[in-house]
Enzyme design. Structure first.
Site, PDB file in Angstrom:
ATOM      1  N   TYR A 182       0.824  -1.213   0.000  1.00  0.00           N
ATOM      2  CA  TYR A 182       0.000   0.000   0.000  1.00  0.00           C
ATOM      3  C   TYR A 182       0.857   1.261   0.000  1.00  0.00           C
ATOM      4  O   TYR A 182       0.475   2.280  -0.564  1.00  0.00           O
ATOM      5  CB  TYR A 182      -0.997  -0.001   1.172  1.00  0.00           C
TER       6      TYR A 182
ATOM      7  N   ARG B  22       1.652   1.874  -3.488  1.00  0.00           N
ATOM      8  CA  ARG B  22       0.480   2.377  -4.212  1.00  0.00           C
ATOM      9  C   ARG B  22       0.238   3.841  -3.881  1.00  0.00           C
ATOM     10  O   ARG B  22      -0.085   4.635  -4.759  1.00  0.00           O
ATOM     11  CB  ARG B  22      -0.759   1.542  -3.863  1.00  0.00           C
TER      12      ARG B  22
ATOM     13  N   ASN C  29     -12.919   3.980  -6.752  1.00  0.00           N
ATOM     14  CA  ASN C  29     -11.481   4.230  -6.683  1.00  0.00           C
ATOM     15  C   ASN C  29     -11.076   4.736  -5.303  1.00  0.00           C
ATOM     16  O   ASN C  29     -11.828   5.446  -4.654  1.00  0.00           O
ATOM     17  CB  ASN C  29     -11.068   5.238  -7.757  1.00  0.00           C
TER      18      ASN C  29
ATOM     19  N   ASP D  57      -8.086   6.331  -4.914  1.00  0.00           N
ATOM     20  CA  ASP D  57      -6.901   7.163  -5.160  1.00  0.00           C
ATOM     21  C   ASP D  57      -7.086   8.653  -4.860  1.00  0.00           C
ATOM     22  O   ASP D  57      -6.121   9.417  -4.894  1.00  0.00           O
ATOM     23  CB  ASP D  57      -6.412   6.977  -6.616  1.00  0.00           C
TER      24      ASP D  57
ATOM     25  N   HIS E   4     -15.239   2.230  -1.848  1.00  0.00           N
ATOM     26  CA  HIS E   4     -14.199   1.295  -1.385  1.00  0.00           C
ATOM     27  C   HIS E   4     -13.145   1.974  -0.520  1.00  0.00           C
ATOM     28  O   HIS E   4     -12.023   1.488  -0.420  1.00  0.00           O
ATOM     29  CB  HIS E   4     -13.542   0.613  -2.600  1.00  0.00           C
TER      30      HIS E   4
ATOM     31  N   THR F 129     -15.419   1.081 -15.553  1.00  0.00           N
ATOM     32  CA  THR F 129     -15.507  -0.043 -14.608  1.00  0.00           C
ATOM     33  C   THR F 129     -15.957  -1.296 -15.345  1.00  0.00           C
ATOM     34  O   THR F 129     -16.810  -1.232 -16.232  1.00  0.00           O
ATOM     35  CB  THR F 129     -16.444   0.276 -13.412  1.00  0.00           C
ATOM     36  N   SER F 130     -15.351  -2.422 -14.967  1.00  0.00           N
ATOM     37  CA  SER F 130     -15.696  -3.684 -15.627  1.00  0.00           C
ATOM     38  C   SER F 130     -17.048  -4.195 -15.157  1.00  0.00           C
ATOM     39  O   SER F 130     -17.610  -5.103 -15.763  1.00  0.00           O
ATOM     40  CB  SER F 130     -14.614  -4.730 -15.344  1.00  0.00           C
TER      41      SER F 130
HETATM   42  P1  OAD Z   1     -11.352  -3.175 -13.498  1.00  0.00           P
HETATM   43  O1  OAD Z   1      -9.876  -3.280 -13.686  1.00  0.00           O
HETATM   44  O2  OAD Z   1     -12.124  -4.408 -13.213  1.00  0.00           O
HETATM   45  O3  OAD Z   1     -11.985  -2.519 -14.799  1.00  0.00           O
HETATM   46  C1  OAD Z   1     -11.422  -1.380 -15.400  1.00  0.00           C
HETATM   47  C2  OAD Z   1     -12.314  -1.029 -16.570  1.00  0.00           C
HETATM   48  O4  OAD Z   1     -11.858   0.209 -17.092  1.00  0.00           O
HETATM   49  C3  OAD Z   1     -12.295  -2.040 -17.700  1.00  0.00           C
HETATM   50  O5  OAD Z   1     -13.628  -2.317 -18.113  1.00  0.00           O
HETATM   51  C4  OAD Z   1     -11.505  -1.327 -18.819  1.00  0.00           C
HETATM   52  O6  OAD Z   1     -11.951  -1.703 -20.111  1.00  0.00           O
HETATM   53  C5  OAD Z   1     -11.842   0.112 -18.511  1.00  0.00           C
HETATM   54  N1  OAD Z   1     -10.846   1.090 -18.971  1.00  0.00           N
HETATM   55  C6  OAD Z   1      -9.485   0.986 -18.989  1.00  0.00           C
HETATM   56  N2  OAD Z   1      -8.927   2.122 -19.405  1.00  0.00           N
HETATM   57  C7  OAD Z   1      -9.953   2.999 -19.651  1.00  0.00           C
HETATM   58  C8  OAD Z   1     -10.032   4.344 -20.102  1.00  0.00           C
HETATM   59  N3  OAD Z   1      -8.930   5.054 -20.384  1.00  0.00           N
HETATM   60  N4  OAD Z   1     -11.258   4.905 -20.239  1.00  0.00           N
HETATM   61  C9  OAD Z   1     -12.384   4.214 -19.970  1.00  0.00           C
HETATM   62  N5  OAD Z   1     -12.366   2.932 -19.534  1.00  0.00           N
HETATM   63  C10 OAD Z   1     -11.181   2.338 -19.379  1.00  0.00           C
HETATM   64  O7  OAD Z   1     -11.580  -2.065 -12.374  1.00  0.00           O
HETATM   65  P2  OAD Z   1     -12.878  -1.695 -11.561  1.00  0.00           P
HETATM   66  O8  OAD Z   1     -14.119  -1.956 -12.348  1.00  0.00           O
HETATM   67  O9  OAD Z   1     -12.672  -0.339 -10.983  1.00  0.00           O
HETATM   68  O10 OAD Z   1     -12.274  -3.314  -5.465  1.00  0.00           O
HETATM   69  O11 OAD Z   1     -12.814  -2.717 -10.383  1.00  0.00           O
HETATM   70  C11 OAD Z   1     -13.805  -2.632  -9.406  1.00  0.00           C
HETATM   71  C12 OAD Z   1     -13.264  -3.015  -8.088  1.00  0.00           C
HETATM   72  O12 OAD Z   1     -12.628  -4.287  -8.209  1.00  0.00           O
HETATM   73  C13 OAD Z   1     -12.163  -2.128  -7.549  1.00  0.00           C
HETATM   74  O13 OAD Z   1     -12.651  -1.002  -6.864  1.00  0.00           O
HETATM   75  C14 OAD Z   1     -11.456  -3.042  -6.613  1.00  0.00           C
HETATM   76  C15 OAD Z   1     -11.373  -4.247  -7.536  1.00  0.00           C
HETATM   77  O14 OAD Z   1     -11.183  -5.428  -6.969  1.00  0.00           O
HETATM   78  C16 OAD Z   1     -11.691  -3.312  -4.252  1.00  0.00           C
HETATM   79  O15 OAD Z   1     -10.526  -3.025  -4.087  1.00  0.00           O
HETATM   80  C17 OAD Z   1     -12.631  -3.668  -3.133  1.00  0.00           C
END
Ligand code: OAD
Length: 253
Positions: free
Chosen positions: A76, A79, A111, A113, A128, A197-198
């Protein structure tokens, strides 16, 4: 532009702008893709640096911290350093401008951050937690993380136990107030944006379902298709750092 189909060029559909003008209640849900253009790695895209050696699923758990607090704390610390050196990008700034122009707009972020706040977003529901706080898992006390170089987890000023980072780990509950607020806003939303977000992690992913079930227009902004793409009303396919400034500009924010 139909659901799931990338637009031929980066442009913002007029129907979306009209909906946004009439909406009032707008929710922006963001994920790590929003910070990708600031150089902060996402969770599930290709791993780099420290992320390559340890996956978040391995280290971001209460069990990992109990087993090896120094390793988890060090991860961390790295990070925090990385994020502290990063700058908010056009997507963070555009969301802050849109929030300022739309009084009923709410930002919910997964996020940790703090880049939305650094871009000027005032009210941010942190789903989170935040890297720059510490939390005691024993008594729940939170402190601001003021010493970035701190080598070892600090003792809780209230109960003396070891404090960990103020983020939500796998297997931990979402902070109740953030969950309550997010739920309420998702249900009331007229336009709901899912950005970078995925959509794979619940309960954040369920917010979209909730909004959709309550009749909100769903807009996805992402560089790649996600499980949401097929049922979103608008899919803006491309980098958030390009598309959101464009949206803000077209909206007049
Ligand atoms: P992910 O890494 O699962 O997804 C990131 C998403 O961002 C993907 O769908 C990419 O296609 C998209 N992406 C990447 N670059 C991009 C850009 N420049 N513009 C637009 N989209 C872009 O991350 P999260 O969905 O944030 O939880 O993950 C959700 C949670 O899972 C996080 O908060 C974390 C993780 O485990 C905890 O830490 C509890």
């Amino acid at each position: 532009m139909s659901a799931g189909t990338p637009p031929p060029s980066h442009d913002i559909p007029a129907g979306l702008l009209d909906a946004l003008r009439q909406a009032g209640r707008v929710v922006f849900l963001t994920g790590s893709g929003v910070s990708a253009e600031s150089g902060v790695p996402t969770f599930r895209d290709e791993l780099t640096g420290l992320w390559a050696r340890y996956s978040p699923e391995e280290l971001a758990t209460p069990e990992a911290f109990q087993r090896d607090p120094a390793l988890v704390w060090g991860w961390y610390r790295e990070r925090r350093r990385h994020v502290a050196a990063a700058q908010p990008n056009g997507a963070h700034h555009a969301i802050a401008r849109l929030q300022a122009r739309i009084p009923g707009a709410v930002l919910i972020t997964q996020n940790v951050d703090g880049l939305h706040q650094r871009a000027g977003s005032r009210e941010v529901i942190e789903f989170h937690g935040n890297l720059f706080r510490n939390r005691c898992r024993d008594c729940g006390h939170e402190t601001v993380h003021s010493d970035p170089e701190l080598e070892a987890p600090p003792a809780c000023p209230r109960c003396g136990q070891r404090m960990g980072p103020g983020v939500v780990w796998f297997g931990e509950a979402i902070p109740p107030e953030a969950l309550r607020m997010a739920w309420r806003h998702a249900m009331a939303a007229k336009v709901f944006f899912s950005i970078g977000t995925s959509g794979l992690v619940s309960p954040a992913a369920q917010l979209v379902e909730l909004a959709r079930g309550s009749g909100a227009l769903i807009v996805e902004v992402n560089t790649a298709p996600t499980p949401l793409s097929a049922c979103a009303d608008y899919v803006l396919h491309g980098p958030a750092g390009v598309l959101l400034p464009l949206l803000a500009e077209r909206f007049g924010a």
